[in-house]
Design an enzyme around this catalytic site. Structure first.
Site, short mmCIF file in Angstrom:
data_model
loop_
_atom_site.label_atom_id
_atom_site.label_comp_id
_atom_site.label_asym_id
_atom_site.label_seq_id
_atom_site.Cartn_x
_atom_site.Cartn_y
_atom_site.Cartn_z
N LYS A 24 2.36 -34.00 -35.57
CA LYS A 24 2.30 -32.97 -36.59
C LYS A 24 3.61 -32.18 -36.65
O LYS A 24 4.13 -31.87 -37.71
CB LYS A 24 1.13 -32.04 -36.30
CG LYS A 24 0.95 -30.96 -37.34
CD LYS A 24 0.79 -29.55 -36.91
CE LYS A 24 0.75 -29.07 -35.54
NZ LYS A 24 1.10 -27.61 -35.46
N ASN A 25 4.16 -31.87 -35.48
CA ASN A 25 5.36 -31.04 -35.43
C ASN A 25 6.64 -31.80 -35.81
O ASN A 25 7.69 -31.19 -35.97
CB ASN A 25 5.52 -30.42 -34.04
CG ASN A 25 4.50 -29.33 -33.79
OD1 ASN A 25 3.91 -28.77 -34.72
ND2 ASN A 25 4.27 -29.02 -32.52
N ASP A 41 3.28 -26.08 -25.15
CA ASP A 41 2.11 -26.59 -25.86
C ASP A 41 1.15 -27.37 -24.95
O ASP A 41 0.08 -27.78 -25.38
CB ASP A 41 2.53 -27.49 -27.03
CG ASP A 41 2.88 -26.69 -28.26
OD1 ASP A 41 2.75 -25.46 -28.24
OD2 ASP A 41 3.30 -27.31 -29.27
N ARG A 55 -6.25 -28.09 -37.02
CA ARG A 55 -4.89 -27.95 -37.57
C ARG A 55 -3.94 -28.98 -36.99
O ARG A 55 -2.95 -29.34 -37.64
CB ARG A 55 -4.34 -26.55 -37.26
CG ARG A 55 -4.91 -25.42 -38.09
CD ARG A 55 -4.19 -24.12 -37.79
NE ARG A 55 -2.75 -24.33 -37.78
CZ ARG A 55 -1.94 -23.98 -36.77
NH1 ARG A 55 -2.43 -23.40 -35.69
NH2 ARG A 55 -0.65 -24.22 -36.84
N ARG A 100 7.51 -15.37 -32.79
CA ARG A 100 8.41 -16.48 -33.11
C ARG A 100 9.29 -15.98 -34.23
O ARG A 100 9.11 -16.33 -35.39
CB ARG A 100 7.59 -17.72 -33.50
CG ARG A 100 6.93 -18.38 -32.31
CD ARG A 100 6.19 -19.64 -32.68
NE ARG A 100 4.82 -19.35 -33.07
CZ ARG A 100 3.89 -20.27 -33.20
NH1 ARG A 100 4.17 -21.53 -32.97
NH2 ARG A 100 2.66 -19.95 -33.56
N CYS A 104 -0.82 -19.67 -35.38
CA CYS A 104 -1.49 -19.19 -34.18
C CYS A 104 -0.85 -17.91 -33.67
O CYS A 104 0.38 -17.80 -33.61
CB CYS A 104 -1.42 -20.26 -33.07
SG CYS A 104 -2.38 -21.75 -33.41
#
Length: 426
Positions: free
Chosen positions: A22-23, A308, A400, A125, A120
């Protein structure tokens, strides 16, 4: 609002396949903004953040086709006309990656209006690293009513040293620099595989980039980029989550379709915990080596231990003999899963950015709340070894970023099912 119901006690046995990252997929989808031609991306994961990105690009005027099944998780994106270069709040409020369209939009159209990102709530960030970099490249940026508005006739190459290593900041400015006038040199860049994956797509589109995957990246701007076809990297965080699932349940699990070289820090740590690991070309097999042993981790930028994976590792640490110290260096608010693990019987104390986990602790079923994407995965892992039936609420966080999570786990022996409330899915 959907819930997971998990009954613990089953070792995971068999093979589980990893989806695309996803990233990696999100910045690669944003990169399609940089050209009028069609960009085809393969190995796109079927997760909610991807659908949000599709809606975002479509709202700007792009043509986006998402295909799954026979289409091999492929997306076709064509941004021939960007009639409305705005990342609207109502679309991006659930996703941090919205900031990734800022650089490509201003590089392509000379104007961008982007809502401040959501996602999230795991800590700051700051988007100021994006803003400072774009201003160094000649953009004028203002903030008004929750939106960033950027303008530039044409960006100019710049020498930028990031104050702090930032993955999305590196990606955003990398995309912007591909169409800037002259050469850009970025230092203290993120080295994550997702950055390298994005650079590979940009190079296939005609960008001139050197050094992606290192601390220094050089970009020679070009006047135009063209379409390309690119396959997204496997999701290293999903792969790591499944490796821990196999280890914590004492199973024999083959995690297939992954990239083992992206998992080095986690594999090393699992071996220190006494887990048996067999590494292949595109798979990693994890087997029980007897009692798990405690081991400390400190989250760091790649190639260090990934933030993560911190929550998932903490679930494992509750089942390891001895005391494990978990230090979170990346995000200041990433221990929200701890209270839920304690509700299940874990012995964890927190002091600042350090969590001390004392194991081995029998876990018991409980009703728990998912607070963010990776915390959700951590609670599922804990539930897999808990006594009784655990109910996890707010699993939309997990949706997600994990594709068909419960179905994949059920396929290797987990007792897990999705339960919708009276207003949700059945």
């Amino acid at each position: 609002m959907d819930k997971f119901v998990v009954r613990g006690g089953n070792p995971l046995l068999g093979t589980i396949k990893v989806s695309g990252a996803k990233n990696s997929a999100l910045p690669c989808m944003a990169a399609a903004i940089l050209t009028e031609d069609e960009v085809i991306l393969e190995n796109i994961p079927q997760v909610n953040d991807i659908e949000t990105e599709r809606k975002l690009l479509t709202s700007m005027g792009a043509e986006v086709e998402l295909g799954y099944g026979r289409a091999q998780h492929r997306t076709h994106i064509k941004c021939a006309i960007l009639s409305d270069p705005v990342a609207k709040y109502e679309i991006v409020k659930t996703m941090r990656a919205s900031s990734l369209v800022l650089g490509p939009l201003i590089a392509r159209t000379g104007i961008a209006r982007v809502a401040m990102p959501g996602g999230c709530a795991i800590g700051g960030r700051p988007i100021d690293l994006h803003i400072n970099g774009l201003e160094a490249m000649g953009a004028t940026i203002t903030q008004d009513h929750g939106y960033l508005e950027a303008r530039a006739d044409r960006l100019k190459g710049a020498h930028i040293v990031f104050d702090k290593i930032t993955v999305t900041g590196t990606e955003d400015l990398l995309m912007a620099a591909t169409l800037a006038e002259g050469e850009s040199v970025f230092e203290n860049c993120a080295r994550e595989p997702e950055v390298t994956d994005l650079a590979a797509l940009l190079i296939a589109m005609g960008a001139k980039i050197e050094g992606a995957g290192t601390g220094t990246i050089r970009i020679q701007g070009v006047s135009k980029l063209h379409g390309a076809r690119h396959r997204i990297n496997p999701d290293r965080i999903e792969a790591g989550t499944f490796l821990i699932a196999g280890a914590i349940t004492g199973g024999d699990l083959n995690v297939d379709c992954c990239e083992p070289k992206h998992l080095g820090a986690l594999i090393t740590k699992l071996e220190q915990c006494g887990v048996k690991i067999d590494v292949g070309i595109d798979h990693v097999r994890v087997r029980s080596g007897g009692e798990l042993k405690a081991a400390d981790i400190t989250t760091e930028e790649y190639p260090g231990f990934p933030t993560d994976m911190q929550a998932q590792y903490m679930a494992l640490a509750t089942q390891a003999e001895g005391t494990s110290t978990v230090i979170e260096n990346i995000f200041e608010n990433r221990f929200m899963h701890v209270q839920e693990l304690i509700r299940m019987g874990a012995n964890i104390t927190i002091s600042g950015r350090t969590a001390t986990v004392r194991g081995k602790t029998p876990l018991q079923s409980a009703a728990v709340m998912c607070s963010d994407l990776r915390a959700s995965a951590s609670l599922v892992l804990a539930a897999l070894v808990a006594d009784g039936e655990t109910i996890l609420d707010r699993v939309y966080h997990l949706d997600r970023g994990y594709e068909h999570f419960e179905e994949k786990l059920r396929g290797v022996g987990a007792q897990i099912r999705r339960m919708g409330d009276v207003f949700g899915r059945k």
